[in-house]
Design a protein around this motif. Structure first.
Motif, short mmCIF file in Angstrom:
data_model
loop_
_atom_site.label_atom_id
_atom_site.label_comp_id
_atom_site.label_asym_id
_atom_site.label_seq_id
_atom_site.Cartn_x
_atom_site.Cartn_y
_atom_site.Cartn_z
N MET A 1 0.95 -1.14 0.10
CA MET A 1 0.30 -0.04 -0.10
C MET A 1 1.04 1.41 -0.13
O MET A 1 0.47 2.19 -0.67
N ILE A 2 1.96 1.23 0.79
CA ILE A 2 2.82 2.61 0.97
C ILE A 2 3.62 2.83 -0.05
O ILE A 2 4.50 3.70 -0.25
N GLY A 3 3.67 1.47 -1.15
CA GLY A 3 4.66 1.65 -2.16
C GLY A 3 5.95 1.17 -1.90
O GLY A 3 6.30 0.40 -1.15
N SER A 4 6.88 1.83 -2.69
CA SER A 4 8.40 1.29 -2.52
C SER A 4 8.95 1.96 -1.22
O SER A 4 9.14 2.86 -1.36
N PHE A 277 4.21 13.96 5.27
CA PHE A 277 2.88 13.48 5.66
C PHE A 277 2.70 11.88 5.56
O PHE A 277 3.13 11.40 4.48
N SER A 278 2.60 11.20 6.59
CA SER A 278 2.72 9.77 6.75
C SER A 278 1.33 9.31 6.44
O SER A 278 1.25 7.95 6.25
N ARG A 279 0.08 10.13 6.93
CA ARG A 279 -1.02 9.43 6.69
C ARG A 279 -2.20 10.44 6.47
O ARG A 279 -1.90 11.66 6.87
N ILE A 280 -3.15 10.30 5.65
CA ILE A 280 -4.35 11.09 5.51
C ILE A 280 -5.63 10.18 5.59
O ILE A 280 -5.77 9.10 5.18
N CYS A 281 -6.50 10.61 6.69
CA CYS A 281 -7.73 9.91 6.77
C CYS A 281 -8.87 10.75 6.26
O CYS A 281 -8.95 11.90 6.58
N LEU A 282 -9.65 10.13 5.48
CA LEU A 282 -10.89 10.80 5.00
C LEU A 282 -12.25 9.97 4.96
O LEU A 282 -11.99 8.66 5.16
N ASP A 283 -13.33 10.67 5.07
CA ASP A 283 -14.47 9.93 5.53
C ASP A 283 -15.51 10.90 5.06
O ASP A 283 -15.28 12.25 5.49
N LEU A 301 1.15 7.29 3.41
CA LEU A 301 1.84 8.12 2.38
C LEU A 301 3.31 7.80 2.50
O LEU A 301 3.83 7.76 3.65
N ASN A 302 3.86 7.49 1.15
CA ASN A 302 5.27 7.28 1.23
C ASN A 302 6.17 8.54 1.59
O ASN A 302 5.68 9.73 1.00
N LYS A 303 7.12 8.40 1.86
CA LYS A 303 7.93 9.66 2.48
C LYS A 303 8.66 10.29 1.33
O LYS A 303 9.34 11.45 1.43
N ASN A 304 8.88 9.57 0.05
CA ASN A 304 9.54 9.94 -0.99
C ASN A 304 8.71 10.74 -1.97
O ASN A 304 8.10 11.93 -1.86
N MET A 305 8.13 10.05 -3.10
CA MET A 305 7.25 10.59 -4.10
C MET A 305 6.15 9.64 -4.03
O MET A 305 6.08 8.66 -4.17
N VAL A 306 4.94 10.57 -4.04
CA VAL A 306 3.65 9.97 -4.54
C VAL A 306 2.93 10.87 -5.46
O VAL A 306 2.97 11.84 -5.52
N ALA A 307 2.56 9.97 -6.23
CA ALA A 307 1.68 10.18 -7.50
C ALA A 307 0.37 9.85 -7.22
O ALA A 307 -0.11 8.81 -7.14
N ILE A 308 -0.70 10.88 -7.80
CA ILE A 308 -2.14 10.67 -7.38
C ILE A 308 -2.73 10.73 -9.11
O ILE A 308 -2.50 11.67 -9.63
N TYR A 816 15.37 14.31 -0.12
CA TYR A 816 15.51 15.29 0.62
C TYR A 816 14.18 15.81 1.06
O TYR A 816 13.95 16.65 2.23
N ARG A 817 13.05 15.91 0.46
CA ARG A 817 11.66 16.13 0.65
C ARG A 817 10.64 15.28 -0.10
O ARG A 817 10.94 14.80 -0.87
N GLN A 818 9.55 15.12 0.93
CA GLN A 818 8.59 14.55 0.05
C GLN A 818 7.87 15.19 -1.00
O GLN A 818 7.71 16.40 -0.85
N VAL A 819 7.41 14.38 -1.79
CA VAL A 819 6.96 15.15 -3.18
C VAL A 819 5.59 14.42 -3.48
O VAL A 819 5.55 13.21 -3.47
N ILE A 820 4.54 15.18 -3.45
CA ILE A 820 3.33 14.60 -3.93
C ILE A 820 2.61 15.36 -5.12
O ILE A 820 2.37 16.51 -4.89
#
Length: 890
Positions: A1-4, A277-283, A301-308, A816-820
């Motif tokens: 779930m959290i990816g690589s 950002f380690s997690r987001i909760c939606l409801d 959420l992955n600490k490196n790069m997240v693509a939505i 060096y920084r999380q990218v979303i």
């Protein structure tokens, strides 16, 4: 779930069932599994020579499962090929198989492959336990032709999806591909070509990441392995791999050999602390007036790069909107489309694990400073030069510096005092006489002196002269007494105010030396002493005048003495008041000229202030280009590359049109009406001669530049202000404030941060290039640290920049920084090697998010993240196939 994520792998580890050099306690698979779990190895390549023991892989998996160890087991068969190295040793190569391939299938396929050795009767020996045992061939003496091996493996398995070839450049049976000459170089090169990955040393990394080893050579990942034959060496060597711990994850490292494989513990992503950002909760419901809702989800959420990603209307941007609505509650985009934040929570890991996490939700909506670029942000900012300039200054960290507060107050005081003088000078009596002019006061003196002379004759002249002199002393003394009272009142008023400010100053926490209060009695005591002396002097003068009255009688002067002396007193009082007034007028006139000089001095200071704002922009940008001693070499290179096409400088802007538009409001417009051939502004410009910055400062510095119809010589602004016909009621004061008040000046005189991108000024840049500049500067000024969130970069950026610069930049800065990002561009996902992909889906107005890694799924089977990328994103299949063709894995 959290990816690589980063995990420890050992692709070359022998089990207690190994065929050669077995140093384990006999059959101790349980102890072997415990060692793997103990050393936290998430993937192991269980290695054996030529073939596996019966069900070897399955037995080891079963032992790991017994102890709840989720380590992935791949099969690794080690071969010795016929090509010898320089030392005459047979070179070792490995075939590593997918976890989906059973031991029996591997052994069955190998049993159909001929080895190079033959029996004494020259019969074929097959790569199987039965054939080799029957031939009595020792396992360590066997060898095989490399080309034959590769060809036969490809007959039974699919290269890239079921197996890969690993080569070993060092150790027993190693080869040396980095040699420049010698007979083994050609052999080494051929082995290099056929290998997919390298089982080597830390020092082999740089060599195999070179593209110039031979023509069309590809980068190859290097894996450090233990080659354990006993329990004591398990975990002694391992490789950090950022990928799902499975064969597909191993395959992914072939495409990203530098970024996904590390041979030591001290790589950036393992030691660099960054908040993410380690997690987001939606409801629940998303908007209060719509049915659209989130499926209850807790999304890591992955600490490196997240693509939505997602199709139109699937809620991919709502993911980022939810993040923003909690962390930037006052964001302008949320005014028109405000999310219901009651059921949204965002978890921020400060970089030290869960113990350092902060939860942001509707009850904790404190703003968090991170870099969030929403849809439309770039377009809004870059289309307005003033907004863009302010944003540049903000990104450079340049705060709004107002003109020095002391000088600003001095200017305002100056203008106030100036106005008081003008009002004072123009004050008239009922007969329209300007009473505060020396001409008027001299006239009073002259008239009253003549009146006294009409009362004087030879008989009373001496006594009247004496009386007049006494009255002059009395009036002068009374004036001093009045001034004393005024001064006492002012001291009391001003010192009380000053003492209040001193008291406030002393309350400042970092003030060590307290300032004592000012005692007004020190001054009032002296003034009271003077007043007592003045009262005595006045008393003496009054007594003298009474004696003069008696002298009139003694001398037998037959006049109405009382009426005579009252008139003399009145006339003398008028004379003395007029004389005092003249002194006052002269003092005020002197002050008036000082006000003019002070304004000139303060104008010069304002010029220096404007220059300093411009120089500050220059200086701050140049400092960006200087190597930062607190950054690594790579970090400095990243920022340097980002800024390579950017130049920023401060430019002082005098907006002539704004200046004259405001000026028009301060003067009598009737004098500057539009005509058939001239506009009001052109007429004003002809009069004031202000066309650029220097002209403006010449104007307020009292240079003679104003030209009027009825004056032969040019005027200063001060002279012009006395021409009543150019002003309506109060106009001259408005003009003074307009020209000299810092709050007014900044409306038409200010400093912009101007830039060029690739040598082009802003007016010559496309919208995409402006956006590219904007994002580049944002990243350069805040490159490492807080997360970077970007909604659909491809909408606002130049496409060439995305492919040639943004993709490589994402690959570097995500360490060096999380990218979303939200995107519909496959290249941004695949070529940036996003660690986590989140797929948005809208099922009946319910938004749901699925997630995983790029290596998850199968395109042909139409399942998993890989399939979603291909079916949703622009260029999905093309992006995958181009990359895989490049590496020969298709």
């Amino acid at each position: 779930m959290i990816g690589s994520t980063w995990n420890k792998w050992d692709l070359h580890i022998h089990s207690p069932l190994t065929n050669i050099n077995n140093q384990y306690p006999s059959g101790d698979l349980a102890g072997f599994a415990q060692e793997i779990k103990k050393h936290n190895l998430k993937l192991v390549g269980i290695t054996n020579y030529w073939f596996f023991a019966e069900n070897e892989l399955e037995k080891i998996r079963a032992e790991l499962k017994k102890i709840d160890c989720e380590t992935t087991v791949l099969g690794n068969i080690e071969f010795r090929i016929a090509q010898p190295n320089k030392q005459g040793e047979w070179i070792n190569v490995h075939a590593i198989f997918s976890e989906k391939i059973s031991t029996n299938r591997i052994n069955d396929a190998l049993s159909k492959i001929k080895i190079q050795n033959t029996t004494d009767a020259q019969k074929t020996i097959w790569c199987s336990k039965k054939s080799m045992d029957e031939s009595r061939l020792k396992y360590h003496d066997a060898y095989i032709d490399f080309d034959t091996l590769c060809k036969e493996l490809k007959e039974s398995f699919t290269l890239g999806t079921e197996f890969i070839i690993a080569i070993c450049p060092n150790g027993y049976g190693g080869f040396q591909p980095d040699r420049k000459e010698g007979r083994s170089v050609a052999v080494a090169k051929e082995i290099d070509k056929l290998g997919d990955i390298v089982l080597g040393r830390i020092q082999d990394r740089d060599f195999f990441l070179q593209n110039g080893r031979y023509e069309n050579s590809l980068q190859k990942p290097v894996f450090l392995c233990s080659d354990a034959h006993g329990k004591e060496t398990i975990g002694s060597k391992y490789t950090w791999v950022k990928s799902k711990p499975n064969f597909q994850g191993l395959r992914q490292t072939i495409f990203e050999p530098a970024e996904r494989v590390q041979q030591s513990d001290d790589f950036v992503e393992n030691i660099f602390v960054k908040p993410f950002f380690s997690r987001i909760c939606l409801d629940g419901q998303i908007f209060t007036d719509q049915k659209l809702s989130f499926k209850k989800s807790s999304i890591p959420l992955n600490k490196n790069m997240v693509a939505i990603i997602g199709g139109r209307g699937t809620g991919k941007s709502l993911f980022l909107d939810s993040l923003r609505s909690i962390l930037i509650p006052q964001h302008p985009h949320d005014i028109d489309r405000k999310l219901d934040v009651e059921n949204i929570s965002v978890y921020l890991d400060k970089g030290y694990g869960e113990e350092s996490a902060i939860i942001f939700n509707s009850s904790n909506q404190n703003p968090y400073n991170y870099l969030h670029v929403s849809q439309g942000d770039i377009n809004k900012v870059t289309q307005n030069a003033e907004k863009l300039s302010n944003e540049i200054k903000n990104m450079l960290g340049i705060k709004s510096h107002n003109f020095d507060s002391v000088d600003s107050q001095a200017l305002l005081d100056n203008l106030s005092k100036y106005r008081n003088f003008i009002d004072y000078w123009n004050l008239t009596d009922t007969d329209k006489n300007k009473i505060n002019t020396d001409t008027f006061q001299n006239k009073i003196i002259e008239e009253n002196q003549k009146l006294i002379e009409t009362l004087t004759n030879p008989q009373n002249k001496l006594l009247i002269t004496q009386y007049q002199k006494n009255m002059e002393d009395i009036n002068e003394t009374q004036l001093s007494l009045d001034k004393s009272k005024e001064l006492i009142a002012q001291i009391d008023r001003d010192l009380n105010s000053l003492n209040t400010r001193i008291e406030s100053y002393n309350t400042l926490t970092n003030i060590k030396t307290k300032i004592p209060q000012i005692n007004p009695q020190i001054y009032t005591h002296l003034i009271y002493a003077n007043s007592i002396e003045l009262d005595g002097k006045k008393k003496i003068s009054l007594e003298n005048n009474e004696k003069i009255k008696e002298s009139f009688i003694k001398q037998g002067i037959k006049e109405d003495i009382s009426s005579l002396l009252i008139k003399v007193s009145d006339y003398q009082l008028n004379i003395d008041n007029a004389k005092a007034k003249i002194i006052e007028i002269e003092q005020n006139k002197a002050q008036y000229f000082l006000y003019i000089e002070e304004r000139k001095r303060l104008s010069s200071k304002y010029r220096a202030y404007i220059d300093s704002l411009s120089k500050e922009i220059d200086s701050v940008f140049q400092n960006l280009l200087i190597e930062n001693i607190h950054w690594t070499e790579e970090q400095n290179i990243i920022v340097k590359e980002i800024l390579s096409d950017i130049e920023i400088s401060g430019r002082i802007v005098f907006d002539k049109n704004r200046f004259y538009k405001g000026l028009e409001e301060c003067i009598n417009r009737g004098k500057f009406r539009n005509s058939s051939d001239r506009t009001t502004q052109s007429r004003l410009e002809e009069t004031f001669n202000v066309r650029e910055l220097d002209d403006f400062f010449n104007l307020i510095s009292e240079h003679k530049i104003i030209k009027t119809d009825n004056k032969e010589e040019n005027l200063t602004i001060e002279s012009f202000l006395w021409l009543d016909e150019y002003f309506n009621q109060g106009g001259r004061y408005e003009l003074m404030h307009y020209l000299f008040s810092p709050e007014n000046i900044k409306n038409y005189l200010y400093v912009n941060a101007e830039f060029t991108y690739k040598g082009k000024t802003v007016d010559r840049l496309s919208v995409g290039q402006r956006g590219t500049f904007y994002v580049s500067l944002k990243l350069a000024t805040d490159p490492f640290g807080s997360p970077f969130v970007f909604d659909q970069p491809e909408d606002d950026l130049d496409n060439n920049f995305i492919m040639m610069q943004l993709v490589p930049l994402f690959r570097k800065i995500k360490k060096y920084r999380q990218v979303i990002i939200v995107t519909h561009n496959a290249n941004l996902v695949i070529n940036s090697d996003a660690e986590q992909v989140i797929v948005a889906e809208n099922n009946g107005e319910v938004i749901n998010y699925d997630m995983g890694a790029i290596e998850d799924g199968d395109i042909n089977m139409q399942e998993g993240i890989r399939h979603s990328i291909c079916s949703i994103l622009e260029g999905g299949h093309v992006a995958f196939s181009k990359r895989e063709k490049k590496y020969g894995i298709i």
